[in-house]
Each structure stands twice: as C-alpha cells, then as structure tokens.
Scaffold this motif. Structure first.
Motif, PDB file in Angstrom:
ATOM      1  N   HIS A  58       0.836  -1.196   0.000  1.00 20.75           N
ATOM      2  CA  HIS A  58       0.000   0.000   0.000  1.00 20.75           C
ATOM      3  C   HIS A  58       0.868   1.242   0.000  1.00 20.75           C
ATOM      4  N   GLN A  59       0.246   2.357  -0.389  1.00 24.35           N
ATOM      5  CA  GLN A  59       0.942   3.636  -0.253  1.00 24.35           C
ATOM      6  C   GLN A  59      -0.045   4.714   0.158  1.00 24.35           C
ATOM      7  N   GLY A  60       0.488   5.808   0.723  1.00 27.33           N
ATOM      8  CA  GLY A  60      -0.365   6.898   1.190  1.00 27.33           C
ATOM      9  C   GLY A  60      -0.908   7.715   0.025  1.00 27.33           C
ATOM     10  N   PRO A  66       3.517   7.440   3.187  1.00 26.84           N
ATOM     11  CA  PRO A  66       4.505   6.363   3.286  1.00 26.84           C
ATOM     12  C   PRO A  66       4.066   5.098   2.551  1.00 26.84           C
ATOM     13  N   ILE A  67       4.880   4.053   2.648  1.00 26.93           N
ATOM     14  CA  ILE A  67       4.524   2.792   1.992  1.00 26.93           C
ATOM     15  C   ILE A  67       4.426   1.679   3.037  1.00 26.93           C
ATOM     16  N   ALA A  68       3.589   0.667   2.722  1.00 24.14           N
ATOM     17  CA  ALA A  68       3.491  -0.517   3.574  1.00 24.14           C
ATOM     18  C   ALA A  68       4.110  -1.677   2.814  1.00 24.14           C
ATOM     19  N   ALA A  77       5.535  -0.408   7.890  1.00 25.04           N
ATOM     20  CA  ALA A  77       5.279   0.878   7.254  1.00 25.04           C
ATOM     21  C   ALA A  77       6.523   1.737   7.384  1.00 25.04           C
TER      22      ALA A  77
ATOM     23  N   LEU B 226      -6.587   0.556   4.164  1.00 27.15           N
ATOM     24  CA  LEU B 226      -5.363   1.288   3.821  1.00 27.15           C
ATOM     25  C   LEU B 226      -5.439   1.884   2.411  1.00 27.15           C
ATOM     26  N   PRO B 228      -5.788   4.557  -0.268  1.00 25.12           N
ATOM     27  CA  PRO B 228      -5.420   5.965  -0.083  1.00 25.12           C
ATOM     28  C   PRO B 228      -6.620   6.881   0.160  1.00 25.12           C
ATOM     29  N   PHE B 320      -0.267   5.436   9.878  1.00 26.86           N
ATOM     30  CA  PHE B 320       0.187   5.306   8.486  1.00 26.86           C
ATOM     31  C   PHE B 320      -0.572   6.286   7.591  1.00 26.86           C
ATOM     32  N   ASP B 323       0.334  10.050   8.509  1.00 30.71           N
ATOM     33  CA  ASP B 323       1.738  10.442   8.650  1.00 30.71           C
ATOM     34  C   ASP B 323       2.117  11.640   7.792  1.00 30.71           C
ATOM     35  N   PHE B 436       9.682   7.511  10.179  1.00 32.01           N
ATOM     36  CA  PHE B 436       8.451   6.824  10.535  1.00 32.01           C
ATOM     37  C   PHE B 436       8.617   5.376  10.109  1.00 32.01           C
ATOM     38  N   LEU B 438       7.118   1.616  11.380  1.00 34.09           N
ATOM     39  CA  LEU B 438       6.484   0.762  12.367  1.00 34.09           C
ATOM     40  C   LEU B 438       5.809  -0.424  11.726  1.00 34.09           C
ATOM     41  N   LEU B 440       2.913  -2.993  10.923  1.00 30.55           N
ATOM     42  CA  LEU B 440       1.459  -3.028  10.849  1.00 30.55           C
ATOM     43  C   LEU B 440       1.047  -4.455  11.201  1.00 30.55           C
TER      44      LEU B 440
END
Lengths: 91, 625
Positions: A58-60, A66-68, A77, B226, B228, B320, B323, B436, B438, B440
């Motif tokens: 995923h991405q924001g 950010p990216i997952a 993340a 998640l 967007p 997430f 952020d 950042f 972390l 999930l």
C-alpha cells in the motif's frame, strides 16, 4: 552475479512490486533522518536483510508516501525516503 | 548467593511490540498488578504478582515492546536497562520470558538470540498459538528448542489453562536457578544484527512451517482500510463516531457527577459550620475535586476507543494514513489521535500521547495539545461572543457569531501546528525528520477482559495521580480567593478583598496594555482551576446573582463595563493562555518533572499576552478601545 540493470530501490517501487532484497545501501538514502549506521541497524531490526522477499502492498494518498511493505511474513510501514536504502531485484 | 531468589524472584516479560505480551501479563497476574511510572521518565512501569502451581510467588515485570536491546526510545532504554539490571533501585530479573507471536516469529527469534547474551536464563513463550494453528502455521517446539538451545513453551494468553505450560516451565527453571552469569551483551553493529537475523531465519526454516499466503482477513481488510482515499474516509468516520461518543455518551454521566457534587456542596452548605470551614469544604474541596472527576466519563470512553483500536491493530494504520499530513507540521503520524482528543479536553489527550514512541515527538505533542480548543473554553467563548458580537449575517448566509467561534477554533489549530513546526526547527533540529517506521500487525479480535483491565488501569491512574496534584492546586486557588476575608460591614463581594484582588490590582499595569481591568485579572485567578470557572467569577465580581439567567445577566454587565477591544483581547487571550491547573499538573506527571510544565506555561503565557496585546492595540487604534 546480480544483473545491475534490474536493480531498483524499494523507495521508488510501485504498489504491487514483488522482489527480493539484494543489498542495503545507505548512500542511496541521503535524505533519511538518521545517520547511515543507525538507519541500517533499524532496517535490519525490522527484518530488511539481504535475501528477504518483499512486496509493496500500500501507499499513502499524498506523494505515494509512506509505503506498507511485506517483508517475509511481517508488514512494515516506512517512508520512501528511508526505503531508498533497500536495493531490490524484481521477481 | 542471590538474595532476591529467597524473596520473590523477579521475572521479566520481553518481546516485540504487538506480540500479545500485555495479554499474557494480564492472564498471568489477573487483577494483582499495578501501573506506575519509572522515576524521572515517562515510561509506564507495569508489575504484578503471581503464584505458580508449585506455590512459588513471582514478581512479574511487563517491559515495553522492543525489537532489540539496542535502545532507540526511552521505552526501549527501560527495557534494556531492566533486562541488564542497570536500573537504579530495581532488582535485575532472575529469569526472562521472551514472548513471541507464534504467527510472526521471524523478528522475535532474533530478539531471543540477543537475549541469550544477558547472562540470565531465558524461556521463549510462543504466544497466540491458537491463531497460528488456525492459519496453518506448524511449529515444531522440540526442534525450535534444540536449534535455539532455549526452553520453548506455547501459550494462549486469552484461554483458560492457556498458560499452564509456561507456569510449569517457570516452576522447573526457578527451582534450580543457575548462578548469574556475566552479561556479554553489547550493542550489536549492523554486521552482528545481520548475522543474528540470518541465524533466526535458518532456525525458522528448520522448525516452523509457514503457509505460503499471509493472513487472509488482514489482507482483505487492508485493501479497504489502507486504500489511499477510502482508508482516509473511513478513518475520519471512525473519529467522528469516537468524538460523538466522547461528547454525547459522556454527557449523562458527567451531568450526574456534576449534580452529585452540587448536591454535596449544598448539603455541606446547610451544615452548621463556621463560614470559613464551610467555604473551604464547599468551594475549595468539593468544587475542586468535582471539577476534575467530572472529566472521568470522557476519559473512560476515550480510552475505551483508543485501547479498542490499538488491540484491533488499527492504531498503527491510522498513523500510516495520517503520517504525511501530520508530518507537514513536524508532528508524528501517531500524534493525530491525542491532538484530536484534546478538543474534548487536553487531559485525556495528553495521556493518550503514550502511543507515541519517540520521546521528542511525544513532548512536542504534549506541549501543543493544550492549544486545541477544549470544551472548557466554550462557556467563556459563548459568554463573550453573545455579549459583544452582534447577531447578524455576513456575506448573506454566515452568522457572524458562529464565524467568530470558528475563527477561535481555527486560531487554536493554527497555533498548535505553528508551535510544533517552530519547535522542531528551532530546538530539535539535530534530529529533525525522525523516520516513521512501524510494524502493521495482523488484525486481532480484542478481548473484552483485557480491554476492561486497560480502561480500569487508566481511570484509576487518572483519579489517583492527577487527583492529588490537582487537588492541591485547587486548595491554593481557594486560599488566594478567600484570604484575607472581607471586613465587617463590607459592601463589595468578598473576593474583592482577597489576595486574588490584590494580585489583580498589582498586575494591572502589566495587563492594562491588553485592555484588561483588575476585575478581569481577578477572574483569571480562579479561572486557573478550570477555564469555565472564570465565567462564574466574573459574575461574583460584578455582583450578579447565580441562577438560570445568570450567563445572560453577566453578559449584560460585561457589555456595560467593557469596550469591544477588551472583549476581543480576552478572547485572544483565552485561545492561548495556560488557564488550566489540571492540564499543567498532568503535563508535569506525564513528562516526569516540572521542567516541561513550566515550558508549556511560559510559552502559552507569552503567546496569550502577545495575541491579546495585538488584538487590543489594533482595536484601540481603530477606535474600539
């Protein structure tokens, strides 16, 4: 040896990318908010080591950040800025 | 000879974040636990007692989650120092339980390998075995123990009997503790970490069979949560419900508590007691304690939601999603929930900053949280707006009064973002851009018991610890407003003869450039107890009797005595002023010292003064002074 032309930083990969980590190269993540040695250790502690399988899940919304990332069986993340240090080979 | 073994041996729980360590701690200790702060730091210290089937009494320590003993945050420093026995005044653990999520063992195994170097016996507890089995993960416990050269047991924290194997292993190990070996742990470099991770990966391949696919439920949920756009929309919807609940659900309970204290005050008022004793009990003690306890329902509801989202695994996702947006102002993604909570009240908001790992990010959030417009400002805003702002429409459709109210909220938000931005750039430039990163975690169904225990612990901590500090401040303010007492045959309200009035007169030269008269100064002193108290105090000073129409009457009295410039300056003052002793007390407690409380007080006072000065002087220049 690894074919250099297929090398890519995880920080510039698209959603859906699958690959394997071929190296950690701190010089590629110059914008990162940490000194190189610290960034490298943090990435390893979260499971980003050579040979591990990764998938960008995923991405924001804003700037794709950010990216997952799925690393082996864990999802992490992080920002693209730091992910630039993770060199991957597509699979 | 280790003396602490003869007493209750100390056992420490160490593990990655989200490994179910706290659920295991709750299952092992039940209600016999207490939450305190480590001295001088903001880190929670959770310990509890348990008795093993073998009749052994154990002191169990729940340490903050970590990926490595190489500490990166104050939480992780505590874990490292506690494990290595370096904490002043704390006994080193006699035994370490390394907790790992059985369905997510890769990083846990590396931590277990690292823990072997601290010179204490280590047992690896594979938690959430039930979930792992359901997902088709097969763990060969004997093989794992042999490869790691560590005892390995499985546990299911949330099921009765799920900790039997672990308890039996504790009895076996504690019956025959080896002498403490010298720790040969030192902070690993990248090479050592790499080596340890590849060893962990080797052990994992040898002893654990993983299905090829990740958790299906989590994958499906994240596709939406998640996303967007949809993800952000759902986050906003969740927050909307959450704050609706904090305001609406808490209201009946808050009214009940408030009515209870009013009744108690009236009851004390009817007792044949000397005036001074009565005033102390009624205005100092009961009103003071009441003004704090009234926030308890909001705190309980807010923490219920926060813990629920945390246990679900959603909180990391919220960070997430937020952020990038928060990052623009130099705030961490995780600061979002605490700051939003501060619209209800800064106290639960500041308490909620515990979800932020990085100390500096957390401090920034604590420092700006009181700038969010809390519900206690609303009565003051309403009073002044209705008295001074005409009720008419601008641009044909927007009410002017509502527009001013919106402006006050916007000014608070802008102020908070600006302060955090400046603070990051100015003070903490060296570590600007803390990354950042972390995990999930997979979604988990929260356990009602664990949730209830978490809320209970937060509620009692709020009452016990904040209550004592806040109460002493309330008593101080009562003393200022009550002594010396009015002389015989006095015609003015009693507060006009008190120390508060003297201070009001004394600081008049300082506040007159803001357009504040001494009466306002006097009202601001009891307003330190809680912002809305200033409304009642203004009523007392202008000798308006209480009652249902009191607010309207106070408004009329103010309109007669104040200029528009004064009123606007007071509004500007209230956006920024540190007018809340309870918030300051909580900041002191959460940051573990006086320093940050005074920093907050100082910068907010400076902003309030500057804002009020500018507003009044501009208004005066335009002829509204």
């Amino acid at each position: 040896m690894v074919d250099l032309s297929t090398l890519l930083a995880l920080g510039e990969a698209r959603v859906g990318f699958r690959g394997r980590i071929s190296a950690l190269d701190m010089s590629r993540a110059e914008g990162a908010g940490l000194p190189a040695s610290e960034l490298e250790r943090r990435l390893i502690e979260l499971g980003f080591v050579e040979g591990a399988d990764v998938e960008l899940l995923h991405q924001g919304l804003f700037g794709g950040d950010p990216i997952a990332v799925r690393v082996a069986a864990t999802t992490i993340a992080l920002r693209r800025r730091e992910a630039m240090a993770i060199v991957v080979t597509p699979r | 000879m280790n003396v602490s073994v003869e007493l209750a041996p100390t056992v420490a729980l160490v593990g990655n974040p989200n490994c179910g360590k706290t659920a295991l701690f709750n299952a092992l200790t039940g209600s016999r636990q207490k939450v305190a702060n480590y001295p001088g730091v903001t880190v929670e210290k959770k310990q509890g007692r348990l008795t093993t089937p073998g009749g052994r009494s154990i002191q169990l320590l729940d340490l903050p989650g970590t990926y490595s003993l190489r500490a990166r945050s104050p939480d992780e420093e505590i874990t490292r120092d506690a494990v290595l026995g370096k904490l002043a005044g704390e006994t080193p653990p006699d035994l370490i339980i390394c907790v790992g999520d059985a369905s997510n063992l890769r990083l846990a195994l590396r931590l277990a390998l690292e823990l072997k170097h601290v010179g204490r016996p280590v047992v690896l507890a594979l938690n959430m075995m039930d979930i792992a089995k359901k997902r088709g993960i097969e763990v060969d416990l004997a093989k794992l123990a042999a490869e790691l050269a560590l005892p390995v047991v499985s546990s299911v924290a949330v099921r009765r009997g799920g900790t039997d194997a672990l308890l039996a292993e504790l009895d076996r190990l504690l019956a025959n503790l080896p002498p403490v070996a010298a720790a040969d742990w030192k902070a690993p470099d990248a090479g050592a970490l790499r080596g340890a991770q590849s060893e962990a990966d080797r052990v994992l391949r040898a002893a654990v069979k993983m299905p090829g696919i990740p958790d299906v439920g989590t994958t499906r949920a994240d596709a939406i949560l998640l996303h967007p756009v949809a993800g952000l929309a759902i986050l906003l919807a969740i927050l909307f419900v959450m704050f609706q609940a904090v305001f609406a659900w808490a209201k009946p309970a808050m009214e009940l508590i408030s009515a209870g204290f009013t009744w108690l005050g009236a009851f004390v008022g009817s007792l044949p007691l000397p005036d001074l004793v009565q005033s102390f009990l009624k205005d100092g003690l009961i009103a003071g304690v009441g003004s704090v306890i009234v926030f308890l329902p909001q705190i309980v509801i807010l923490f219920f939601f926060i813990l629920l989202l945390e246990d679900l695994g959603y909180m990391a996702r919220a960070a997430f999603l937020m952020d990038k947006i928060m990052g623009g102002a130099g705030l961490h993604g995780r600061a979002f929930i605490p700051l939003l909570s501060s619209f209800a009240c800064a106290i639960p908001g500041i308490m909620a900053t515990r979800v932020i790992d990085d100390r500096r990010d957390r401090l920034t959030t604590i420092l700006v949280a009181p700038l969010m417009t809390c519900s206690a400002r609303i009565p003051v805003y309403t009073l002044i707006i209705s008295a001074f702002i005409p009720e008419r429409e601008v641009w044909g459709f927007v009410g002017l009064q509502g527009l001013v109210m919106f402006g006050l909220y916007a000014a608070g938000i802008t102020g908070a973002l600006t302060v955090s931005f400046v603070m990051k750039r100015l003070f903490w430039r060296s570590t600007a851009g803390e990354p950042f990163m972390l995990e999930l975690p997979d979604y988990k169904i929260p356990q009602a018991k664990s949730l209830a225990m978490g809320v209970w612990a937060r509620a009692t901590a709020f009452l016990k610890r904040a209550g004592t500090t806040i109460l002493s401040m309330m008593i101080l303010i009562w003393v200022l407003a009550s002594f010396p007492q009015a002389p015989e045959g006095a015609t003015d309200p009693a507060i006009n003869y008190s120390l508060a009035a003297m201070i009001g007169h004394f600081i008049e030269p300082v506040t007159s450039p803001l357009g504040f008269n001494w009466q306002i100064n006097v009202a601001l002193i009891p307003g330190m107890a809680a912002r809305e108290v200033a409304v009642g105090a203004l009523g007392t000073i202008y000798a308006v009797n209480g009652g249902a129409e009191a607010t309207q009457q106070i408004g009329q009295a103010l309109a007669a005595h104040w200029s528009l410039g004064t009123a606007l300056a007071l509004l500007a003052w209230y956006i920024f002023a540190p007018q809340c002793a309870s918030t300051l007390a909580v900041i002191r407690r959460e940051t573990g010292g006086w320093k940050w409380m005074w920093v907050t007080f100082g910068y907010m006072l400076a902003l309030a003064y500057a804002a009020a000065l500018i507003v009044y002087q501009v208004a005066a220049a335009l002829g509204a002074g």
